[in-house]
Write a protein that holds these residues in place. Structure first.
Motif, short mmCIF file in Angstrom:
data_model
loop_
_atom_site.label_atom_id
_atom_site.label_comp_id
_atom_site.label_asym_id
_atom_site.label_seq_id
_atom_site.Cartn_x
_atom_site.Cartn_y
_atom_site.Cartn_z
N PRO A 55 -42.02 18.62 2.86
CA PRO A 55 -41.41 17.33 3.20
C PRO A 55 -41.69 16.27 2.13
O PRO A 55 -42.40 15.31 2.36
CB PRO A 55 -42.09 16.98 4.53
N ILE A 56 -41.12 16.46 0.94
CA ILE A 56 -41.34 15.51 -0.16
C ILE A 56 -40.32 14.38 -0.01
O ILE A 56 -39.15 14.55 -0.32
CB ILE A 56 -41.21 16.20 -1.52
N GLU A 57 -40.77 13.25 0.44
CA GLU A 57 -39.87 12.20 0.90
C GLU A 57 -39.44 11.23 -0.20
O GLU A 57 -38.63 10.35 0.03
CB GLU A 57 -40.50 11.46 2.07
N SER A 58 -40.00 11.39 -1.39
CA SER A 58 -39.59 10.58 -2.52
C SER A 58 -38.69 11.40 -3.43
O SER A 58 -39.06 12.49 -3.86
CB SER A 58 -40.82 10.10 -3.31
N GLU A 59 -37.50 10.87 -3.71
CA GLU A 59 -36.57 11.58 -4.59
C GLU A 59 -37.18 11.83 -5.96
O GLU A 59 -37.03 12.91 -6.55
CB GLU A 59 -35.29 10.77 -4.73
N GLU A 107 -34.08 5.46 -3.62
CA GLU A 107 -33.42 4.72 -4.68
C GLU A 107 -32.00 4.36 -4.28
O GLU A 107 -31.55 3.23 -4.45
CB GLU A 107 -33.41 5.55 -5.97
N ALA A 108 -31.29 5.35 -3.70
CA ALA A 108 -29.90 5.11 -3.31
C ALA A 108 -29.81 4.04 -2.24
O ALA A 108 -28.98 3.12 -2.32
CB ALA A 108 -29.27 6.41 -2.82
N ASN A 109 -30.64 4.13 -1.22
CA ASN A 109 -30.58 3.16 -0.12
C ASN A 109 -30.92 1.75 -0.59
O ASN A 109 -30.33 0.77 -0.14
CB ASN A 109 -31.53 3.57 1.00
#
Length: 550
Positions: free
Chosen positions: A261-265, A399-401
């Motif tokens: 669960p790597i939550e950072s792009e 980053e996108a959000n």
């Protein structure tokens, strides 16, 4: 199926380093990277974005949850990995009556649970009844409303579960009776909402109507998929290994799969480059152009059926006024989002249902129309934005959000003269906030569950467990129900056109773009294909070390 947003980058930097340390010290050690060890031992390492909400298929809430449960359970049919069409799974074949209301599924006699118990038609009947139990409050219960009497059972208006349109004619024959002809039912039963459950296990761990019970934990979990749950270290990894009792175990080439669960792009991309992942869930916007320009062998983008949109909570003034909602939607320059903000091959979304969904193309197209937006806002009592109350936009700062949030804030301020504040919450907290109605405007994304426009349009019905806008529209519900009962596809699609028109006029949501999957995958991963539902059954996946980039 919701596309789960990730949490803020700052909140996950230390966390991501912890995962990287785990990768470097488990399964590979001094022998090299996790990928090198995995290639040798047939263990695939998968970036899966978020910690699962649960591994109970009746309460999971994101695509990332579904990718794991798909390995642990198997339904009557399964998604074909290439084109997402239904292929036989527990059911070796099926047939339907001439009126299209009765479906008979013939189950494999060698299908077994991971504890070696036989899988029977009774397990499916039990699971469907449990899914519709009102106290479970399953978000996907409405997906089973196609079964006779399912909706009144779920709504508490009918207590006799034997009246449900699902019965076991014998141990290996399941008969489903639908409310109306449903030619795409085999596609629907691929979904997790239709998986069977092992009743003795749920009873043992008090999981019949309780969420989060211990039955989904390693050592307790009993599934019927091609893998079994062996380890679950929260916020670190989930490991599944080959199920020796699976009916088609010889077709399973992988020995194990590990989900992270790597939550950072950014952290996920770095972990991939470090040789610790075979595939990522996503890719930072800032890196897309780089991988494309370099023609990287790891970068293979593909279009899939998913829509990014804003939810408006219609119970929060002034969002209870359709003119305000429509003004906010028309003030959004979708072309600019795709061209200047996202830059990843996405398409502007002028409607909810993605283009060419099973041949359906919505005629309604919302476009950037600032004069009309300003006029509507003035008619609602806020000329030039004067007197407009402060509203809050709830999002998760990938980053996108973050870039989307900033662009929205600028468009609404410059075009309508209103100020919208931004609120970032961790993914699980945001989900709770939206489900409880504690938000005003929220970002959301939906990926199709099967290949039909109804998988999108059902979202906006009043009884849908995934309609968190609080918007209900009697005409919309009536037209959608009429469409479902229309056997002729051309006529059904015309009714769906009217549903899209109502959504555009009422604007309980503001579609912004249609997705393109931008992620990384190593060439040694074979049997994994880009497809319209972005589902990746691991049954036929294997690792070919000879294909690795030297």
């Amino acid at each position: 199926m919701p596309l789960q947003p990730s949490v803020g980058l700052a909140a996950t930097s230390t966390f991501a380093l912890g995962i990287l340390a785990t990768l470097l010290t488990t399964g590979c050690g001094k022998r090299g990277t996790a990928v090198a060890a995995g290639n040798r031992d047939q263990v695939i390492h998968i970036g899966n974005l978020t910690e699962p909400t649960d591994l109970d298929p009746h309460v999971i809430s994101s695509q990332q949850d579904a990718q794991i449960t798909m390995a642990l359970f198997e339904g009557l049919a399964q998604y074909d990995p290439k084109d997402s069409t239904p292929v036989p799974a527990v059911a070796e074949r099926w047939e339907h009556s001439t009126d299209g209301l009765t479906w008979t599924f013939y189950l494999r006699r060698n299908a077994k649970w991971s504890n070696a118990d036989p899988v029977t038609a009774h397990d499916f009947v039990f699971a469907y009844r449990r899914m519709l139990t009102p106290s479970l409050a399953a978000e996907y219960a409405s997906m089973l409303y196609v079964l006779k009497n399912a909706q009144p059972l779920n709504g508490g208006k009918l207590a006799d579960v034997t009246q449900l349109g699902a019965r076991a004619a014998d141990d290996h024959t399941l008969v489903l009776t639908t409310e109306y002809p449903l030619p795409y039912l085999p596609s629907m039963v691929c979904h997790a909402a239709w998986y069977p459950l092992h009743r003795p296990t749920l009873e043992k761990y008090a999981g019949l109507t309780q969420r989060g019970s211990a039955w989904t934990r390693p050592g307790n979990h009993v599934g019927n998929g091609y893998f079994v749950l062996t380890e679950w270290k929260p916020h670190q990894f989930i490991r599944v290994t080959k199920n020796p009792h699976y009916w088609d175990r010889d077709a399973v080439k992988l020995a194990a799969a590990v989900f992270y669960p790597i939550e950072s792009e950014d952290a996920e991309e770095r972990t991939f480059r470090a040789g610790q992942l075979h595939t990522t869930s996503t890719l930072p916007i800032s890196k897309i152009a780089v991988y494309r320009q370099e023609k990287s062998p790891f970068f293979e983008p593909h279009v899939f059926l998913a829509t990014f949109f804003l939810r408006f909570n219609v119970e929060k003034p002034p969002l209870n006024d359709a003119r305000v909602r429509r003004a906010l939607s028309l003030a959004i320059d979708r072309e600019r989002f795709v061209r200047d903000v996202l830059r990843g091959g996405q398409m502007p979304a002028g409607h909810l249902t993605p283009p060419d969904t099973a041949g359906f193309n919505a005629r309604t197209k919302l476009a950037h129309d600032l004069p009309t937006a300003q006029k509507l806002l003035a008619e609602a009592g806020f000329p030039g934005g004067k007197g407009f109350p402060k509203l809050e936009f709830l999002y998760n700062s990938t980053e996108a959000n973050r870039l989307i949030a900033e662009a929205l804030q600028q468009m609404w301020n410059k075009g309508l003269g209103i100020d919208i504040t931004m609120q970032n919450q961790e993914a699980r907290v945001q989900t709770v906030s939206m489900r409880s109605g504690d938000y005003q405007i929220g970002r959301f994304a939906w990926i199709g569950d099967y290949l039909d426009p109804s998988t999108f349009l059902e979202l906006m019905t009043g009884d849908s467990g995934n309609n968190l806008t609080r918007w209900r529209h009697a005409d919309y519900d009536r037209i959608y129900a009429e469409a479902n009962r229309t056997a002729d596809n051309a006529k059904r699609y015309e009714l769906y056109q009217r549903c899209e028109e109502i959504i555009a006029a009422e604007s309980p949501i503001a579609p912004i773009y249609f997705y393109t999957r931008n992620n990384l995958r190593r060439p040694e991963v074979k049997g994994w294909y880009g497809n319209l539902l972005d589902n990746h059954p691991l049954k036929g996946v294997y690792l070919d070390p000879a294909a690795a980039v030297k």
